[in-house]
Structures are given as structure tokens and as C-alpha cells.
Design a protein around this motif. Structure first.
Motif, short mmCIF file in Angstrom:
data_model
loop_
_atom_site.label_atom_id
_atom_site.label_comp_id
_atom_site.label_asym_id
_atom_site.label_seq_id
_atom_site.Cartn_x
_atom_site.Cartn_y
_atom_site.Cartn_z
N ASN A 50 0.88 -0.99 -0.06
CA ASN A 50 -0.38 -0.20 -0.47
C ASN A 50 0.38 0.86 0.10
O ASN A 50 0.46 1.78 -0.90
N LYS B 182 1.83 1.73 -3.43
CA LYS B 182 1.34 2.00 -4.87
C LYS B 182 1.18 3.65 -4.11
O LYS B 182 0.00 4.48 -4.78
N TYR B 183 0.63 3.99 -2.38
CA TYR B 183 0.15 4.89 -2.97
C TYR B 183 0.76 6.48 -2.69
O TYR B 183 0.92 7.42 -2.21
N GLY C 290 -0.59 10.91 0.92
CA GLY C 290 -1.24 10.43 2.66
C GLY C 290 -2.95 10.76 2.52
O GLY C 290 -3.70 10.17 0.62
N TYR D 70 -13.89 -0.69 1.77
CA TYR D 70 -13.85 1.29 1.88
C TYR D 70 -12.49 1.62 1.36
O TYR D 70 -11.09 1.07 1.88
N GLN D 71 -12.43 2.43 -0.05
CA GLN D 71 -11.66 3.42 -0.64
C GLN D 71 -11.77 4.55 -0.45
O GLN D 71 -12.84 5.41 -0.65
N SER D 72 -10.84 4.96 -0.25
CA SER D 72 -10.87 6.72 -0.08
C SER D 72 -11.53 7.48 -1.31
O SER D 72 -10.93 7.35 -2.28
N PRO E 90 -6.14 1.13 -8.21
CA PRO E 90 -6.63 -0.24 -8.17
C PRO E 90 -7.21 -0.92 -6.96
O PRO E 90 -6.15 -0.41 -5.85
N GLY E 91 -8.26 -1.83 -6.75
CA GLY E 91 -8.49 -1.89 -5.33
C GLY E 91 -9.57 -2.34 -4.76
O GLY E 91 -10.31 -2.16 -5.25
N LEU E 92 -9.94 -3.06 -4.08
CA LEU E 92 -10.98 -3.24 -3.83
C LEU E 92 -11.20 -3.05 -1.95
O LEU E 92 -12.77 -2.73 -1.93
N LEU F 98 -10.03 -4.26 1.39
CA LEU F 98 -9.79 -4.78 1.52
C LEU F 98 -8.66 -5.08 2.68
O LEU F 98 -9.40 -5.77 3.75
N SER G 293 1.87 9.04 5.24
CA SER G 293 0.37 7.62 5.46
C SER G 293 1.95 6.97 6.74
O SER G 293 2.94 6.78 5.84
N PHE H 194 1.60 4.17 8.99
CA PHE H 194 0.63 3.21 9.93
C PHE H 194 1.17 1.88 10.92
O PHE H 194 2.53 1.69 10.43
#
Ligand code: ADP
Length: 500
Positions: free
Chosen positions: A401, A404-405, A433, A447-449, A456-458, A460, A486, A488
Motif C-alpha cells: 500500500n 502504491k499510494y 496521504g 472502503y476506499q478513500s 486499483p483495489g477492493l 479489503l 501516511s 500505519f
């Protein structure tokens, strides 16, 4: 009738009234004077007989009307009596006094009258003001109460009001009574506590709910609002109503909880739809898995054939196909896993392992497939007690993630620190962010922002990761600033501390 007359004459009954009639004091005083005159003429046969009683009568009348009708009423009586005395002194000899002395006495009486008028009238004005304000406030409060009552009955939400912090006596509005299927015997308020009510059971995830954990009781006990708590009402006929509740305590001046107010939403229908959706997703994913496995097997067979024939172009295409099939397989696995977690079927196999080695392993695996530099900032050498493969899954998810982000960033930092009995692990990126209002929601299923819809993504991965960490006895959270990146964080229990 007699009561009406007494009420009319009683000056106390007129306290707080703002409109005073002037005709009444004027007329009454006139009648009283005429009667005393007649009394003097016909009873005592002496027109002078009523001199002293007249003075006393005047004082009484002034006092009465100043109190009953205020300053204006008092003045009318005082003026009337002055005219009466002027007429009296002018027409006959005062009984024991000279005319001049009588005139001075009348003047003195008038001055005393006026003094009484102003003092009593002023006092009455103050009392009237106070009483009027009190009445106004009472009416206002009454109206406010009525409005609130109507609103509580009108809103399509169940409302419960407990008059005591323990939530023993709960007044329920129409909708709440309907939610609890209370019959007319329980119309005004719930006559037994919710927790052991004769007509229903309260359940949480299928089990009987602890009394203290009910939203209103919890809010009353802790003095804190309980927001978004879900629980179920099992009716005597076997039907179930799912409720979502919001309870908040109300305090007195000394900050003691005096009552609790709660709102309840019937989410039965929503829950049923959610369940249908979950069932469908679970079934579809499961059904997709079998043909996918077959296709994977066939690609392996084809691969071997092309290798035999040295068909490089076909092998290249097949390898791309295989990569896509692997992604599809991963997606289906995530969906099935999320469904299992949702059904409470998460399995964790605890073991003791050196978490630093696991992190190193993962970084070595992922480094070749990313341009980002994966930096380890690891200052602890701790053995954790957790499910190693699950923790690997979480770390891989957080690092992928992070990559990816943060498409324009150069590095991702993976680090750790120790906090009493726990290890805190973090994955930091310098990417796009997450908006503040969505930082909690990204841990929810699917939930996707809204700011990242092009990725891409689900939605989950974080849900699964968060649940895995919870099942391992830890917690997960995020700190993020839009445009800056971000971090985590998650914690895991330490098994044994090892020093370097
Ligand atoms: P996915 O990435 O497949 O959409 P996740 O559950 O892993 O699903 O993440 C949920 C959402 O959280 C993502 O859609 C994204 O909006 C946001 N998110 C997750 N990780 C990051 C990150 N490192 N930086 C910014 N946003 C993130």
C-alpha cells in the motif's frame, strides 16, 4: 358564584395581573361614601356622626385599592376621598373640630392617602413584575416541553429517556415501543428494565447482553456518550429486530449524571440486505475459485509444452496470463478471507518468533519488485507471540500500500519501537496521504478513500490487516497528512525480550 365574588374581591388573587380597571375603585368608593352618608342620616339621625369612621374607611379603601389596582387605582380613590372631604367640610361643621382644623386634618389624611398609595402601589408593581415574569417563564417552559414532546413522538426514530442514571425507568416514544413490540399495558413507560423484560430478550452477536453493557446503562454508568452501538431485540414470537443506538448522559450542575437519553434506529432491513450481499459475495468467490484453479493448472501444462517446443513468444504471453491469474486468485482469496473474518471464523496460530527477521525477509522479497527504497529502521530485537504468517500478510499489505499510494516518493520506512509489553511496528510513506475524515473509515470493509478512486483495489486489505492484528492481541491505526504521507502503526504482544 360566592366563590367568584370572593375571588373578585380578594386582592391577592389579582397579583401578577397587568390590566387594572379604574371604574371599579371609582364606583365602589362612591357607593361606600354615599352609604356612610345615608347611614349617618338614617341610623344616627345626625349627618356629622360618621366623621371619624369616614377617615378610617378612607384609609382602608385607599389601602385596598392601591393593593388591588395599583398606583393609578389608589390615586383615583385618594382624589375621590379628597373631593368627598372638601364637600363634607364645606357643607357642615366637623363633629369635634373647628372648620380650619378639619380642613388641615382632611389635608393630612389625603397626604397619608397618597403616601399609602405610592408605597403600596410601588410594592404591588414589584410583586406584579416578579409574578408576571415567573408566569411567563412557566408558560414558556410549558410550551417548550409540549414542543419537545410532540417532536419526540413525531420523529421516525425510537427514543428512550431514563429518569435515573441506572436506566431503570425508561420512558419510550411510540416508535421505540413499536420496536420493542410493547402492548398497551406497557404504554407509557417500560415497567421493567430492558435487560430482563418479560416480552423480549436483548442479544449481542447472538448471546444475551450484559445489563451494564446496554447503551443507556453504559452511558449512565460511565458518564460518557455511547455512540453507534448495535444490538438485537429477540421478541417472544422468535422475530428479531436489529437496533443501532446512540445514548448520551445528562448532568446536573455538579456534573452528576441525572438521566440518560437515547435514540434507536431499526436497521433490521439494512442488516438483511448486508447479509444477502455477504452471502452472494461468499458464494460467487467460492464458485470462481474452482474454475480458476483449473485454468491455473492448464497454464502450467501449456507452459511445459511451449518450453518443449522452445516457443518463446507463447511463453511470454503465457507468463503474463499467469501473472493476471495470480492477481485474480489473490483478489478472490481476499474476498473469501474478509467473509470468513466477518463471520468470526478467523483462525490464528500463535508461535514465538523474532519479528526483526520477518521484517528483513519481507523487505528482501519486495525490494526487487519496487523502485522505492525499502529502509529498515529497526531498533528492537524482540520475540513476539503471534501468528507469523498472518503478521507477514499484514506487513506485506502495508508495504505494498505504501508503495502504491506514493508513486512519486523514493522510499518507504519500516520501523519498530518498544512500549511496555508490546512492540509497535510502523510503515511510513511519503505519498498522497489520506483525508482526515476518512482515516478511521479506511479500516472498514470495501472502503476506499474518495480521493483515491483512480487507484486499483477492493478496499479489503486494511480491513483484513486490522482484524488480523486484533486477533493477535494488538491494535492498528494510522497517522496521515494529505500530500505529505501516511504512517500505519500496529502493536503485537512481546513474548520474551532479547537484548543486543
Ligand atoms: P485497497 O488498497 O485495495 O483499496 P486497502 O484496504 O488496503 O484497500 O486500503 C483502503 C484504502 O485506504 C485505500 O483504497 C486507500 O484509499 C487508503 N490507503 C491505504 N493505504 C494507504 C497509504 N499508504 N496511503 C494513502 N492511502 C492509503
Amino acid at each position: 358564584m360566592i366563590k367568584k365574588i370572593i375571588n373578585f374581591l380578594n386582592p391577592i388573587k389579582h397579583l401578577g395581573e397587568k390590566s387594572y380597571s379604574f371604574g371599579f375603585p371609582l364606583l365602589t368608593t362612591l357607593i361606600v361614601y354615599v352609604l356612610t352618608e345615608l347611614f349617618g342620616y338614617f341610623i344616627f339621625k345626625n349627618p356629622n356622626a360618621m366623621g371619624t369612621p369616614d377617615v378610617i374607611l378612607t384609609l382602608i379603601l385607599v389601602l385596598y385599592f392601591s393593593f388591588r389596582s395599583g398606583i393609578k387605582g389608589g390615586i383615583i380613590v385618594a382624589l375621590e376621598s379628597m373631593i368627598f372631604f372638601a364637600y363634607y367640610i364645606d357643607t357642615r361643621q366637623a363633629p369635634f373640630l373647628e372648620k380650619e382644623v378639619a380642613a388641615i386634618t382632611a389635608l393630612a389624611v389625603t397626604i397619608i392617602d397618597l403616601f399609602i398609595v405610592f408605597t403600596v402601589g410601588w410594592l404591588k408593581q414589584i410583586i406584579d413584575g416578579l409574578l408576571a415574569r415567573e408566569t411567563e417563564e412557566k408558560i414558556k417552559a410549558e410550551r417548550e416541553k409540549e414542543r419537545l414532546k410532540t417532536l419526540i413522538e413525531l420523529v421516525p426514530v425510537g427514543i428512550g429517556i431514563s429518569e435515573d442514571p441506572a436506566g431503570k425507568n425508561i420512558t419510550a416514544n411510540k416508535i421505540f415501543r413499536k420496536m420493542l413490540q410493547l402492548d398497551s399495558r406497557h404504554n407509557a413507560s417500560l415497567d421493567a428494565p430492558l435487560s430482563r423484560h418479560p416480552t423480549f430478550n436483548i442479544l449481542k452477536n447472538g448471546d444475551k447482553m450484559d445489563i451494564d453493557e446496554l447503551p443507556m446503562q453504559k452511558a449512565g454508568r460511565t458518564g460518557k456518550p455511547v455512540l453507534g452501538e448495535e444490538f438485537d431485540i429477540e421478541h417472544k414470537d422468535g422475530g428479531v429486530t436489529n437496533l443501532l443506538s446512540y445514548a448520551t448522559p445528562l448532568f446536573d450542575k455538579n456534573n452528576n449524571v441525572i438521566s440518560v437519553i437515547a435514540a434507536f434506529l431499526d436497521i433490521t432491513e439494512r442488516k438483511q440486505i448486508e447479509q444477502q450481499k455477504d452471502d452472494f459475495i461468499a458464494m460467487a468467490s467460492h464458485e470462481l475459485k474452482t474454475p480458476l484453479t483449473s485454468v491455473k493448472v492448464f497454464t502450467q501444462l501449456l507452459k511445459r509444452r511451449f518450453e518443449k517446443n522452445s516457443d518463446k513468444e507463447s511463453l511470454r504471453i503465457l507468463s503474463k496470463m499467469d501473472t493476471s491469474l495470480t492477481s485474480l486468485d489473490e483478489l478472490i482469496k481476499s474476498i473469501l478471507e474478509a467473509t470468513r473474518i466477518q463471520q468470526g471464523k478467523i483462525v490464528v496460530e500463535f508461535e514465538n518468533f523474532l519479528i526483526k527477521d520477518l521484517a528483513k525477509d519481507i523487505v528482501e522479497d519486495l525490494q526487487p519488485i519496487t523502485k522505492h527504497q525499502l529502509l529498515l529502521d529497526w531498533h528492537t530485537k524482540l520475540i513476539v507471540h503471534a501468528d507469523k504468517e498472518r503478521v507477514r500478510q499484514v506487513l506485506v499489505n502495508l508495504i505494498t500500500n505504501a508503495i502504491k499510494y506514493s508513486p512519486h516518493a523514493k522510499k518507504v520506512i519500516i520501523g519498530s519501537r518498544q512500549i511496555d509489553g508490546l512492540i509497535e511496528i510502523y510503515v511510513q510513506d511519503f505519498g498522497i496521504g489520506i483525508p482526515k475524515n476518512e482515516q478511521q473509515k479506511i479500516f472498514e470493509r470495501f472502503y476506499q478513500s474518495s480521493a483515491h478512486k483512480t487507484y486499483p483495489g477492493l478496499g479489503l486489505g486494511l480491513y483484513i490487516s486490522g482484524e488480523i492484528i486484533k486477533a493477535n492481541g494488538g491494535e492498528m491505526w494510522v497517522k496521515s497528512e494529505e500530500g505529505k504521507g501516511s504512517t500505519f502503526h500496529f502493536t503485537l504482544p512481546i513474548s520474551k525480550k532479547e537484548t543486543n
